[in-house]
Design a protein around this motif. Structure first.
Motif, short mmCIF file in Angstrom:
data_model
loop_
_atom_site.label_atom_id
_atom_site.label_comp_id
_atom_site.label_asym_id
_atom_site.label_seq_id
_atom_site.Cartn_x
_atom_site.Cartn_y
_atom_site.Cartn_z
N MET A 71 10.95 -14.27 -1.09
CA MET A 71 12.15 -13.87 -0.41
C MET A 71 12.29 -12.35 -0.51
O MET A 71 12.04 -11.77 -1.55
N THR A 72 12.70 -11.73 0.56
CA THR A 72 12.88 -10.29 0.61
C THR A 72 14.13 -9.89 -0.16
O THR A 72 15.18 -10.50 -0.02
N ASN A 73 14.01 -8.86 -0.98
CA ASN A 73 15.15 -8.33 -1.71
C ASN A 73 15.88 -7.36 -0.77
O ASN A 73 15.50 -6.20 -0.65
N ILE A 74 16.90 -7.86 -0.11
CA ILE A 74 17.63 -7.08 0.89
C ILE A 74 18.26 -5.84 0.26
O ILE A 74 18.27 -4.77 0.86
N GLU A 75 18.76 -5.98 -0.96
CA GLU A 75 19.38 -4.82 -1.61
C GLU A 75 18.34 -3.71 -1.80
O GLU A 75 18.63 -2.53 -1.57
N ALA A 76 17.12 -4.07 -2.18
CA ALA A 76 16.07 -3.06 -2.36
C ALA A 76 15.71 -2.40 -1.03
O ALA A 76 15.48 -1.19 -0.97
N VAL A 77 15.66 -3.19 0.03
CA VAL A 77 15.36 -2.63 1.35
C VAL A 77 16.45 -1.65 1.77
O VAL A 77 16.18 -0.53 2.22
N THR A 135 18.56 -0.09 -0.18
CA THR A 135 18.51 1.06 -1.08
C THR A 135 17.45 2.04 -0.62
O THR A 135 17.68 3.25 -0.57
N GLN A 193 22.04 2.96 -3.93
CA GLN A 193 22.22 1.63 -4.52
C GLN A 193 23.67 1.16 -4.36
O GLN A 193 23.92 0.01 -4.00
N ARG A 200 24.81 -2.15 -2.19
CA ARG A 200 25.62 -3.23 -2.76
C ARG A 200 26.92 -3.42 -1.98
O ARG A 200 27.36 -4.55 -1.76
N LEU A 222 26.15 -5.26 1.25
CA LEU A 222 25.87 -6.68 1.00
C LEU A 222 27.14 -7.44 0.64
O LEU A 222 27.35 -8.56 1.13
#
Length: 75
Positions: free
Chosen positions: A1-7, A9, A22, A26, A29
Motif C-alpha cells: 500500500m502506498t504511504n500517502i502521507e510520505a508522497v 510530504t 509533514q 498530515r 489527510l
C-alpha cells in the motif's frame, strides 16, 4: 500500500522545510478523512430518512463507520 502521507510530504517539501511539509501532509489527510466521513453521514441520512427502526439503525451503523475514519472523533 502506498504511504500517502510520505508522497504528500515529498511533494510539499519542495517549497517547504521537512517539518512544514509533514505538517501540511498530515493536515491534508486529516481534512480529507473528515470530509469523507461527513459525506458518508450525509449519504446515510439521505438514503435512510425517517424515524422507523430500520432507517434509524442503518443511520446509526453508518455513523459509527464514519466515526472510524474521522480523525476528529475520539475513539
Amino acid at each position: 500500500m502506498t504511504n500517502i502521507e510520505a508522497v504528500l510530504t515529498g511533494l510539499l517539501s519542495v517549497a517547504h522545510t521537512a517539518e512544514q511539509a509533514q505538517h501540511a501532509a498530515r493536515t491534508v489527510l486529516r481534512d480529507h478523512a473528515h470530509q469523507l466521513a461527513e459525506q458518508q453521514r450525509d449519504h446515510a441520512e439521505a438514503e435512510w430518512p425517517g424515524d422507523d427502526s430500520p432507517s434509524v439503525l442503518r443511520r446509526v451503523v453508518a455513523g459509527h463507520m464514519a466515526d472510524l475514519i474521522d480523525p476528529g472523533v475520539q475513539q
